[in-house]
Scaffold this active site. Structure first.
Site, PDB file in Angstrom:
ATOM      1  CE  LYS A   1       7.397  60.095  75.309  1.00 52.51           C
ATOM      2  NZ  LYS A   1       6.640  59.662  76.501  1.00 52.51           N
TER       3      LYS A   1
ATOM      4  CG  ASN B   1      29.303  57.180  76.820  1.00 56.66           C
ATOM      5  OD1 ASN B   1      29.709  57.217  77.979  1.00 56.66           O
ATOM      6  ND2 ASN B   1      29.447  58.210  75.984  1.00 56.66           N
TER       7      ASN B   1
END
Length: 404
Positions: free
Chosen positions: A287, A207
């Protein structure tokens, strides 16, 4: 709050840091007067400090420039709110500890009425010398604040304890000397910053929290006399100086574990961190690659533990303070959150004003009242929060019956 600061500089290569210290203190709005020992003037010229401070620099005990009566050693400390010697050499520390007043610096220390703080700077072996450590202990016993030296590489080429703290750290710590201490002898544990829930080794859910509110609140608690421990996630601001303990964590579960390890003996717990409500249940070890189909990967979420509610529910829970960052119906949501988590104090704020920004606009919500504060700096908001915490945690006055 503008203060008159008397800055003493003794001989040592660390005197170069004092140039930046003067600049920072002036930037904070303080009036700075500089006093140098003759040895200090061999490292940095007095003219440099005169230009930086905007005031004459004093080097002689009988300098008639300040007060015009040849009593600089008396006059300088009478108008000062605090006297800081940075750097403070081993020689200067020894003289002050023993009451020797043979130059302007040491005479000022002997004749002062204001608080005195010293920032030692010396070779690592000099710092650990038994005589020096005795002098440090004597200074502290006499009520003199000693800003502990840092570890690291020294000008002599050796490495160890003895480096003068950085100018920014001293400028951060110095206001504590004139601050009231309503949280004296209290231990405060805080969380701050943004958590990060990994999706794969390079991506995650986070955030916009910068950690500025948490850092400001940690400084305010420290200035109020508390011993502050900080468990933090990602921070986009420097950690405050003078923390008793700090630890960086990543996700919410890791942060909770760190909080619980540190919780024993804490008087106050302040949950400022912006903690993700969910973590990635199917986190990838590698990934995630595009497979060419154009279909996005499926991310499964699982609920994170509620750190504040967990701490508040403990049988021996400390005084708990929470934050509610809301985008609408801020006070209403804040009220509900305080009751749901069972905490005595909640700070409600608007994410559009606070998140990732230097300012904040808060409402303090507790069982007695709700106090809406005007928008302002996070430092000002932190001071208001600490003031309310101090009121709510103050020991109730003894009744007349108990007094008898």
């Amino acid at each position: 709050m503008k203060k008159n600061i008397l800055l003493g500089i003794s001989g040592g290569i660390a005197a170069y840091k004092s140039c930046e210290l003067v600049r920072l203190l002036k930037k904070q709005g303080h009036d700075v007067h500089v006093v140098m020992s003759r040895a200090a003037a061999e490292f940095i010229g007095p003219l440099t400090f005169q230009a930086l401070s905007g005031n004459p620099v004093y080097t002689d005990t009988h300098d008639g420039g300040f007060g015009g009566n040849g009593m600089a050693h008396i006059n300088l400390t009478r108008q000062a709110d605090v006297f800081l010697i940075a750097p403070a050499s081993a020689n200067t520390l020894a003289k002050i500890a023993c009451g020797i007043a043979d130059n302007l610096l040491t005479t000022l220390a002997a004749a002062r009425k204001c608080p005195l703080a010293v920032a030692p700077a010396m070779n690592v072996e000099m710092w650990h010398n038994p005589a020096n450590l005795r002098h440090i202990a004597r200074l502290q016993a006499d009520g003199i604040t000693v800003f502990q030296p840092a570890e690291g590489e020294q000008a002599c080429g050796e490495s160890g304890t003895g480096r003068m703290p950085e100018a920014a750290e001293l400028a951060d710590l110095l206001p504590d000397l004139w601050h009231a201490k309503p949280l004296a002898e209290k231990k405060v544990l805080m969380t701050a910053g943004a958590t990060f829930e990994a999706i794969d080794p390079v991506r995650g859910i986070t955030n916009l929290s910068s950690g500025q509110m948490g850092a400001a609140l940690a400084r305010a608690c420290r200035a109020a006399g508390a011993e502050v421990s900080l468990i933090h996630g990602q921070m986009q601001t420097a950690l405050p100086a003078g923390l008793a303990y700090s630890e960086q964590t990543q996700g919410a579960r890791e942060m909770l574990d760190a909080v619980l390890r540190r919780l024993n003996g804490q008087d106050i717990f302040i949950s400022v961190a912006a903690v993700a409500d969910y973590h990635v249940k199917n986190r990838s070890r590698h990934k995630i690659k595009k497979d060419g189909s154009g279909a996005p990967p499926v991310i499964e979420l699982a609920q994170n533990p509620d750190i504040l509610a967990t701490v508040a529910a403990l049988p021996d829970a400390p005084f708990c303070v929470g934050f509610a960052a809301e985008s609408e119906n801020i006070v209403e949501h804040g009220r509900a959150k305080r009751l749901k988590k069972g905490i005595p104090l909640l700070v409600a704020n608007d994410v559009s004003v606070a998140m990732g920004k230097p300012d904040n606009q808060i409402t303090l919500i507790d069982a007695e009242r709700e106090t809406a504060l005007p928008a302002g700096s996070k430092a000002a908001a932190a001071e208001a929060i600490v003031a309310r915490i101090a009121e709510l945690t103050a020991a109730p006055p003894a009744s007349e019956t108990e007094a008898v």
